[in-house]
Design a protein around this motif. Sequence first.
Motif, short mmCIF file in Angstrom:
data_model
loop_
_atom_site.label_atom_id
_atom_site.label_comp_id
_atom_site.label_asym_id
_atom_site.label_seq_id
_atom_site.Cartn_x
_atom_site.Cartn_y
_atom_site.Cartn_z
N SER A 235 57.67 59.46 -82.40
CA SER A 235 58.12 58.74 -81.21
C SER A 235 59.18 59.52 -80.47
N GLU A 236 60.15 60.06 -81.21
CA GLU A 236 61.24 60.79 -80.58
C GLU A 236 60.72 62.04 -79.88
N ALA A 237 59.78 62.73 -80.50
CA ALA A 237 59.23 63.93 -79.88
C ALA A 237 58.46 63.60 -78.61
N ILE A 238 57.73 62.48 -78.62
CA ILE A 238 57.01 62.05 -77.42
C ILE A 238 57.99 61.75 -76.30
N ASN A 239 59.07 61.04 -76.63
CA ASN A 239 60.09 60.74 -75.63
C ASN A 239 60.71 62.01 -75.05
N ASP A 252 45.07 59.99 -89.37
CA ASP A 252 44.23 58.87 -89.77
C ASP A 252 44.89 57.53 -89.48
N TRP A 253 46.24 57.51 -89.38
CA TRP A 253 46.96 56.27 -89.14
C TRP A 253 47.03 55.90 -87.67
N LEU A 254 46.91 56.87 -86.79
CA LEU A 254 47.29 56.65 -85.39
C LEU A 254 46.17 56.05 -84.56
N HIS A 255 46.55 55.14 -83.69
CA HIS A 255 45.62 54.53 -82.74
C HIS A 255 45.06 55.62 -81.82
N ASP A 256 43.80 55.46 -81.43
CA ASP A 256 43.15 56.47 -80.60
C ASP A 256 43.91 56.73 -79.30
N ASP A 257 44.54 55.68 -78.75
CA ASP A 257 45.30 55.87 -77.50
C ASP A 257 46.41 56.90 -77.67
N LEU A 258 47.06 56.88 -78.83
CA LEU A 258 48.13 57.84 -79.07
C LEU A 258 47.56 59.21 -79.41
N LEU A 259 46.49 59.23 -80.17
CA LEU A 259 45.86 60.51 -80.52
C LEU A 259 45.41 61.26 -79.27
N HIS A 260 45.00 60.53 -78.25
CA HIS A 260 44.51 61.14 -77.01
C HIS A 260 45.60 61.17 -75.93
N SER A 261 46.84 60.97 -76.34
CA SER A 261 47.92 60.87 -75.35
C SER A 261 48.31 62.21 -74.76
N GLY A 262 47.92 63.30 -75.41
CA GLY A 262 48.36 64.61 -74.96
C GLY A 262 49.59 65.08 -75.69
N ALA A 263 50.23 64.16 -76.43
CA ALA A 263 51.41 64.54 -77.20
C ALA A 263 51.03 65.05 -78.58
N ILE A 264 49.82 64.76 -79.03
CA ILE A 264 49.39 65.12 -80.37
C ILE A 264 48.44 66.32 -80.32
N GLN A 295 51.69 62.40 -69.40
CA GLN A 295 52.12 61.56 -68.28
C GLN A 295 51.16 60.40 -68.06
N ARG A 296 49.87 60.62 -68.32
CA ARG A 296 48.91 59.51 -68.24
C ARG A 296 49.24 58.46 -69.29
N TYR A 297 49.63 58.92 -70.46
CA TYR A 297 50.01 58.01 -71.54
C TYR A 297 51.25 57.21 -71.15
N PHE A 298 52.26 57.88 -70.59
CA PHE A 298 53.48 57.19 -70.17
C PHE A 298 53.17 56.17 -69.08
N ALA A 299 52.24 56.49 -68.19
CA ALA A 299 51.88 55.57 -67.12
C ALA A 299 51.23 54.30 -67.68
N ARG A 300 50.46 54.47 -68.75
CA ARG A 300 49.78 53.32 -69.34
C ARG A 300 50.73 52.48 -70.20
N TYR A 301 51.63 53.16 -70.90
CA TYR A 301 52.60 52.48 -71.76
C TYR A 301 54.00 52.94 -71.38
N PRO A 302 54.54 52.39 -70.30
CA PRO A 302 55.81 52.89 -69.78
C PRO A 302 56.97 52.68 -70.75
N HIS A 303 57.85 53.66 -70.77
CA HIS A 303 59.08 53.57 -71.53
C HIS A 303 60.20 53.13 -70.59
N VAL A 304 61.12 52.34 -71.10
CA VAL A 304 62.22 51.83 -70.28
C VAL A 304 63.54 52.34 -70.83
N PRO A 305 64.61 52.33 -70.01
CA PRO A 305 65.91 52.72 -70.54
C PRO A 305 66.28 51.89 -71.76
#
Length: 345
Positions: A235-239, A252-264, A295-305
């Motif tokens: 999580s910290e590395a993605i941020n 094997d643990w990660l949801h496909d959305d995160l696996l395809h996020s571009g961060a992995i 950035q597509r991943y962040f747009a779909r699951y926005p992070h807030v302050p």
Amino acid sequence: ESLEQVLYMLEAFDKLQQELHLDLLMVDGPGIKQQSWIAAAKQQGIPSLEIYHGSIHVKPKMLPRRQVHADYMAMGSALIKDVYLQQGLADDRLRVTGLPAAPMAIPDRDTAMQSLAEKYGLNPHKKVALLYTSYEAGDALELLFDLGEGFPLEVLKGTLGAVKTVDERSDSGLQLIIKRHPTMAEVGWDDPVAYRYIARKMGSAPILVDPHESNPLLLAAADAVVCVRFSSTISEAINAEKPVLLWPNSRDWLHDDLLHSGAIVPIEDEKTLVEALHRCCYDENFQRDIDVARQRYFARYPHVPVQHALENILCYIGEIVHRDRDCAIPRSISINHDSVIPETV
């Protein structure tokens, strides 16, 4: 072990109730220990709130079936809420309070490199790979007497070998920072003697930083992050917008959305690790593709302050405790950036 934990929690809650009036139990996510606390709270008639705010989204099939759920749950994103809904939890007991962005300003790369150079002798002119270890990295006795050759040690050897190969092939070179797991290091399990022993045998000289060294500082200096196990450090590395090189068992643990996020970036062995490290550090087109996907991943699951996420959690706590919609928690809170804990609540 589970039965012992439940009995202990029940007794602990009974003692607490004799001394204090408890209004709410908060736990930090799913797990046997958390379920034991929740079971104890239910026995005493105390409401419970589970707070899960990692941006690691676990595949629903990897979540163990739980016998005890918290009365209320706060989570970072709609994806995590969907996972819980699939587990049969009531929608009105779930609240999306936001994925917190980096809790403090990440220093610029030059500042981070200079600080790490002064502390640990980092070469400011080389690229940096950052390895996060995990619970089973091994201790010195197991290593020195060759009693343990588990997966994490093999990952360590593979990472040392891959970094050495990339370093020798590249003009600017690559160096490895290892951050040991702080909890394990404190009890003597995540042992620096083991790491240095392996490194000497392989002709490598990684930089072992203090287990409590600042993650934002390390991530600011890193060009790529290697994770031994499924970990919140993902999580910290993605941020921090850093690519995460991840081995198959964690994927094997990660949801496909995160696996395809571009961060992995998937890793299979030392050979694929060499290729991934080289591309993450030296291939500008590869780096740009990762950034676009992230950035597509962040747009779909926005992070807030982080302050926004904290305010949402505090208001949710107020609603639960007071049993109404009048949130008595202050709308504005100040943050101690050293500890990332609200100074006034």
